[in-house]
Design a protein around this motif. Structure first.
Motif, PDB file in Angstrom:
ATOM      1  N   TYR A   1      11.773   6.429  -3.422  1.00 41.62           N
ATOM      2  CA  TYR A   1      10.513   6.083  -4.098  1.00 41.62           C
ATOM      3  C   TYR A   1       9.869   7.286  -4.813  1.00 41.62           C
ATOM      4  N   PRO A   2       9.729   8.435  -4.132  1.00 37.84           N
ATOM      5  CA  PRO A   2       9.132   9.567  -4.845  1.00 37.84           C
ATOM      6  C   PRO A   2       9.985  10.000  -6.041  1.00 37.84           C
ATOM      7  N   LYS A   3      11.315  10.001  -5.838  1.00 38.61           N
ATOM      8  CA  LYS A   3      12.201  10.465  -6.904  1.00 38.61           C
ATOM      9  C   LYS A   3      12.205   9.507  -8.093  1.00 38.61           C
ATOM     10  N   GLU A   4      12.404   8.224  -7.791  1.00 42.76           N
ATOM     11  CA  GLU A   4      12.592   7.262  -8.873  1.00 42.76           C
ATOM     12  C   GLU A   4      11.271   6.792  -9.479  1.00 42.76           C
ATOM     13  N   TYR A   5      10.242   6.647  -8.627  1.00 40.16           N
ATOM     14  CA  TYR A   5       8.986   6.068  -9.127  1.00 40.16           C
ATOM     15  C   TYR A   5       7.845   7.074  -9.201  1.00 40.16           C
TER      16      TYR A   5
ATOM     17  N   TYR B   1       2.689   9.833   0.871  1.00 41.80           N
ATOM     18  CA  TYR B   1       1.716   8.995   1.582  1.00 41.80           C
ATOM     19  C   TYR B   1       1.862   7.524   1.170  1.00 41.80           C
ATOM     20  N   ASP B   2       1.863   7.278  -0.136  1.00 38.26           N
ATOM     21  CA  ASP B   2       2.010   5.902  -0.621  1.00 38.26           C
ATOM     22  C   ASP B   2       3.359   5.313  -0.206  1.00 38.26           C
ATOM     23  N   THR B   3       4.390   6.148  -0.300  1.00 43.59           N
ATOM     24  CA  THR B   3       5.729   5.695   0.069  1.00 43.59           C
ATOM     25  C   THR B   3       5.752   5.223   1.520  1.00 43.59           C
ATOM     26  N   ASP B   4       5.158   6.019   2.402  1.00 48.13           N
ATOM     27  CA  ASP B   4       5.170   5.658   3.825  1.00 48.13           C
ATOM     28  C   ASP B   4       4.498   4.310   4.066  1.00 48.13           C
TER      29      ASP B   4
ATOM     30  N   LEU C   1       6.177  -5.558   1.615  1.00 49.28           N
ATOM     31  CA  LEU C   1       5.548  -4.681   0.625  1.00 49.28           C
ATOM     32  C   LEU C   1       6.601  -4.060  -0.290  1.00 49.28           C
ATOM     33  N   CYS C   2       7.742  -3.684   0.293  1.00 50.14           N
ATOM     34  CA  CYS C   2       8.832  -3.116  -0.520  1.00 50.14           C
ATOM     35  C   CYS C   2       9.317  -4.130  -1.532  1.00 50.14           C
ATOM     36  N   VAL C   3       9.508  -5.361  -1.074  1.00 51.22           N
ATOM     37  CA  VAL C   3      10.032  -6.399  -1.967  1.00 51.22           C
ATOM     38  C   VAL C   3       9.046  -6.623  -3.111  1.00 51.22           C
ATOM     39  N   LEU C   4       7.768  -6.726  -2.778  1.00 44.48           N
ATOM     40  CA  LEU C   4       6.751  -6.959  -3.809  1.00 44.48           C
ATOM     41  C   LEU C   4       6.686  -5.771  -4.766  1.00 44.48           C
ATOM     42  N   PHE C   5       6.674  -4.568  -4.192  1.00 45.06           N
ATOM     43  CA  PHE C   5       6.562  -3.374  -5.029  1.00 45.06           C
ATOM     44  C   PHE C   5       7.734  -3.261  -5.998  1.00 45.06           C
TER      45      PHE C   5
ATOM     46  N   GLU D   1       9.292  -3.419 -11.520  1.00 45.47           N
ATOM     47  CA  GLU D   1      10.322  -3.618 -12.531  1.00 45.47           C
ATOM     48  C   GLU D   1       9.747  -4.353 -13.746  1.00 45.47           C
ATOM     49  N   ILE D   2       8.783  -5.222 -13.497  1.00 47.67           N
ATOM     50  CA  ILE D   2       8.185  -5.985 -14.600  1.00 47.67           C
ATOM     51  C   ILE D   2       7.089  -5.182 -15.307  1.00 47.67           C
ATOM     52  N   THR D   3       6.196  -4.556 -14.515  1.00 51.37           N
ATOM     53  CA  THR D   3       5.073  -3.850 -15.138  1.00 51.37           C
ATOM     54  C   THR D   3       5.529  -2.556 -15.793  1.00 51.37           C
ATOM     55  N   ARG D   4       6.635  -1.984 -15.260  1.00 50.89           N
ATOM     56  CA  ARG D   4       7.088  -0.667 -15.722  1.00 50.89           C
ATOM     57  C   ARG D   4       6.027   0.397 -15.442  1.00 50.89           C
ATOM     58  N   LYS D   5       5.118   0.088 -14.509  1.00 54.78           N
ATOM     59  CA  LYS D   5       4.087   1.054 -14.136  1.00 54.78           C
ATOM     60  C   LYS D   5       4.085   1.165 -12.613  1.00 54.78           C
ATOM     61  N   PRO D   6       5.063   1.902 -12.064  1.00 55.35           N
ATOM     62  CA  PRO D   6       5.206   1.926 -10.606  1.00 55.35           C
ATOM     63  C   PRO D   6       3.981   2.458  -9.870  1.00 55.35           C
ATOM     64  N   LYS D   7       3.348   3.496 -10.410  1.00 56.31           N
ATOM     65  CA  LYS D   7       2.194   4.071  -9.688  1.00 56.31           C
ATOM     66  C   LYS D   7       1.054   3.073  -9.640  1.00 56.31           C
ATOM     67  N   ASP D   8       0.787   2.449 -10.802  1.00 60.93           N
ATOM     68  CA  ASP D   8      -0.229   1.411 -10.881  1.00 60.93           C
ATOM     69  C   ASP D   8       0.063   0.289  -9.887  1.00 60.93           C
ATOM     70  N   THR D   9       1.318  -0.116  -9.867  1.00 67.26           N
ATOM     71  CA  THR D   9       1.727  -1.214  -8.990  1.00 67.26           C
ATOM     72  C   THR D   9       1.507  -0.843  -7.529  1.00 67.26           C
ATOM     73  N   ALA D  10       1.899   0.384  -7.172  1.00 71.74           N
ATOM     74  CA  ALA D  10       1.690   0.841  -5.790  1.00 71.74           C
ATOM     75  C   ALA D  10       0.198   0.868  -5.466  1.00 71.74           C
ATOM     76  N   ASN D  11      -0.612   1.334  -6.419  1.00 69.16           N
ATOM     77  CA  ASN D  11      -2.061   1.371  -6.182  1.00 69.16           C
ATOM     78  C   ASN D  11      -2.637  -0.017  -5.961  1.00 69.16           C
ATOM     79  N   TRP D  12      -2.161  -0.966  -6.725  1.00 71.31           N
ATOM     80  CA  TRP D  12      -2.659  -2.331  -6.547  1.00 71.31           C
ATOM     81  C   TRP D  12      -2.289  -2.880  -5.173  1.00 71.31           C
ATOM     82  N   ILE D  13      -1.090  -2.546  -4.705  1.00 73.93           N
ATOM     83  CA  ILE D  13      -0.680  -3.045  -3.383  1.00 73.93           C
ATOM     84  C   ILE D  13      -1.485  -2.348  -2.289  1.00 73.93           C
ATOM     85  N   ILE D  14      -1.541  -1.028  -2.367  1.00 73.62           N
ATOM     86  CA  ILE D  14      -2.179  -0.276  -1.278  1.00 73.62           C
ATOM     87  C   ILE D  14      -3.700  -0.412  -1.328  1.00 73.62           C
ATOM     88  N   GLY D  15      -4.264  -0.285  -2.554  1.00 79.99           N
ATOM     89  CA  GLY D  15      -5.718  -0.305  -2.675  1.00 79.99           C
ATOM     90  C   GLY D  15      -6.311  -1.699  -2.621  1.00 79.99           C
TER      91      GLY D  15
END
Ligand code: ADP
Ligand code: MG
Ligand code: ZN
Length: 471
Positions: free
Chosen positions: A301-305, A310-313, A321-325, A330-344
């Motif tokens: 996750y850190p390498k590819e996205y 912290y977010d990865t853990d 969560l992994c499946v959703l992320f 892959e669709i949004t092409r915005k992995p950080k944004d996507t992770a923020n939406w899931i976590i936040g």
């Protein structure tokens, strides 16, 4: 500083997610009318013969490899005898002499917890106590559901280490798809063996608390039982080696029975099941088709996205969560944004509702659509949150929902400019303050413009228009 150290080893029973039972063709589905998923084999009728389900062996092997075990190539089953009304054969088919997997481990923060063995066995039925009629009934549906029992070494020293170990094992099994690992439904059941000792001394006598069904109760049970044992020792009493039940409501454990020794069970090789070989081809095939484990995602996750550790853990702690992320990124092409939406957002809504993340099922396409709409400024973040809540409630159409509820962001130049003009005219004081260098007034003016647009403004467009007006 306490003089005492807590020592914990775990025995974890996990129901395998095969379609059919381990020694017959009956369904393993949870629930349903009592005694409808049964046959002569799983009811232990005389003359019936067990037949091994290959899928169960495959799942057990997948678990063993994921938990870094050596595989026993010449495998066999043994009978463990005891009488209990939910065990119609009066013996359980298990593995004592040659467990399928041995000498594994799982890594948690700062330490390695060793796994002594993983063996296969069959589940027992369920007793149903009817308090109204004062009767006990027995449901054999669960008899013969395949189980693995994971036995760790007594390597854990704190409640946190115990919880982390259970979490890590649970996440690995979930990622493999070999079990649904639901602690509440009993598809993952944790027995906590616990002793205390003075630092540097030999291990003390342990007790075993059976079938604790949530991570929270496990943490409380470790703390409560340590305290009880320390108090006994301090007052010169002895710990009895026994099985206890943890009562989470009373915050204490009470004795159930004195522990049996292995010889009490009169173990013997099961003559109805021939020993079987695990072949090199079988293992190669399994290794090649193992799903990606949380440990591998932790590196990827850190390498590819570009995600933080912290977010990865947080993401890798739950398969859902992994499946959703991965699906949404892959669709949004915005992995950080996507992770923020899931976590936040997603996780805080679940938390607020008291819903467990392991049961999360969000359509990745719809979730991605919300993220994209916000990123493009088509709706603002507050509106995005509202759509997300609606999507968590029911299977809405995101775009239709935005339209029906008039959530489109107002970014059109003329509307925004009008609102800005109005606010500038009505707040001459604040505007003057801003122009004489008080920058914090800007936020207030932004707020006023947003209010003018009934909360639907596109913040980027507002900011730009307001900045220009204030020049
Ligand atoms: P038994 O054969 O009586 O079931 P095991 O040696 O199989 O005992 O151990 C069962 C579980 O108890 C294992 O998880 C092991 O780590 C744990 N255990 C063994 N000794 C201790 C101890 N002194 N304190 C805490 N846990 C222990
Ligand atoms: Mg044991
Ligand atoms: Zn059956």
């Amino acid at each position: 500083m306490s003089l005492y150290e807590t020592v914990v080893g775990l025995e974890i029973h996990v129901e395998l997610a095969t379609e059919s039972k381990v020694f017959c063709g009956c369904s393993t589905k949870f629930g349903g009318e009592p005694n409808t998923k049964v046959c002569p084999v799983c009811m232990g009728l005389p003359g019936s013969l067990p037949r091994l389900n290959e899928k169960a062996v495959e799942y057990a092997l997948r678990a063993g490899l994921a938990l870094n075990c050596e595989i026993t190539r010449n495998a066999k089953f043994d009978r463990k005898h005891y009488f209990y009304p939910d065990l119609p054969k009066a013996y359980q088919i298990s593995q004592l002499y040659l467990p399928l997997c041995v000498n594994g481990y799982v890594d948690i923060t700062g330490k390695r917890v060793n796994i002594r063995e993983i063996h296969m066995e069959e589940d027992a039925g369920k007793l149903v106590h009817d308090l109204w009629t004062d009767e006990t009934l027995v449901d054999f549906n669960r008899c013969g559901v395949p189980l693995i029992e994971i036995v760790t070494q007594p390597d854990m020293r704190t409640a946190d280490e115990v919880v982390e170990t259970v979490r890590a094992i649970r996440a690995a099994l979930a990622a493999l798809g070999v079990s649904d690992v639901k602690m509440q439904e009993g598809s993952m059941r944790v027995d906590v063996n616990l002793s205390v000792r003075e630092f540097g001394h030999e291990f003390g006598t342990r007790t075993e608390m059976k079938n604790i069904n949530s991570l929270k109760s496990i943490a409380r049970a470790v703390a409560g039982e340590s305290k009880r044992q320390i108090e006994l020792i301090e007052t010169g009493k002895k710990i009895t080696q026994e099985t206890r039940r943890w009562d989470d409501n009373k915050d204490t454990s009470y004795a159930m029975r004195v522990k049996e020794d292995a010889h009490d069970y009169r173990y013997m090789p099961d003559p109805d099941l021939s020993p079987f070989l695990i072949t090199e081809e079988q293992l190669t095939h399994i290794r090649r088709t193992q799903p990606e484990l949380p440990e591998a995602k932790r590196l990827r996750y850190p390498k590819e996205y570009g995600l933080s550790a912290y977010d990865t853990d947080i993401l890798i702690s739950e398969r859902t969560l992994c499946v959703l992320f991965e699906g949404a990124a892959e669709i949004t092409r915005k992995p950080k944004d996507t992770a923020n939406w899931i976590i936040g957002e997603v996780l805080s809504i679940l938390k607020e509702r008291g819903e467990p993340a392991d049961e999360l099922s969000l359509d990745k396409d719809k979730f991605a659509r919300i993220i994209t709409l916000v990123a493009d400024g088509a709706i603002n973040r507050a509106a995005g949150r509202r759509v997300l809540r609606a999507l968590l409630d029911s299977d809405i159409d995101v775009d239709a929902y935005v339209k029906q509820n008039g959530l489109e962001a107002i970014g059109g130049a003329s509307v925004v400019d009008d609102a800005v003009k109005k606010v500038v005219a009505a707040n001459a004081d604040s505007v003057a303050k801003f122009r004489s260098g008080s920058e914090k007034v800007f936020g207030f003016l932004m707020g006023q413009v947003m209010k003018e647009l009934k909360g639907k403004g596109d913040p980027a467009a507002l900011k730009k228009a307001l900045e220009e007006a204030l020049l």
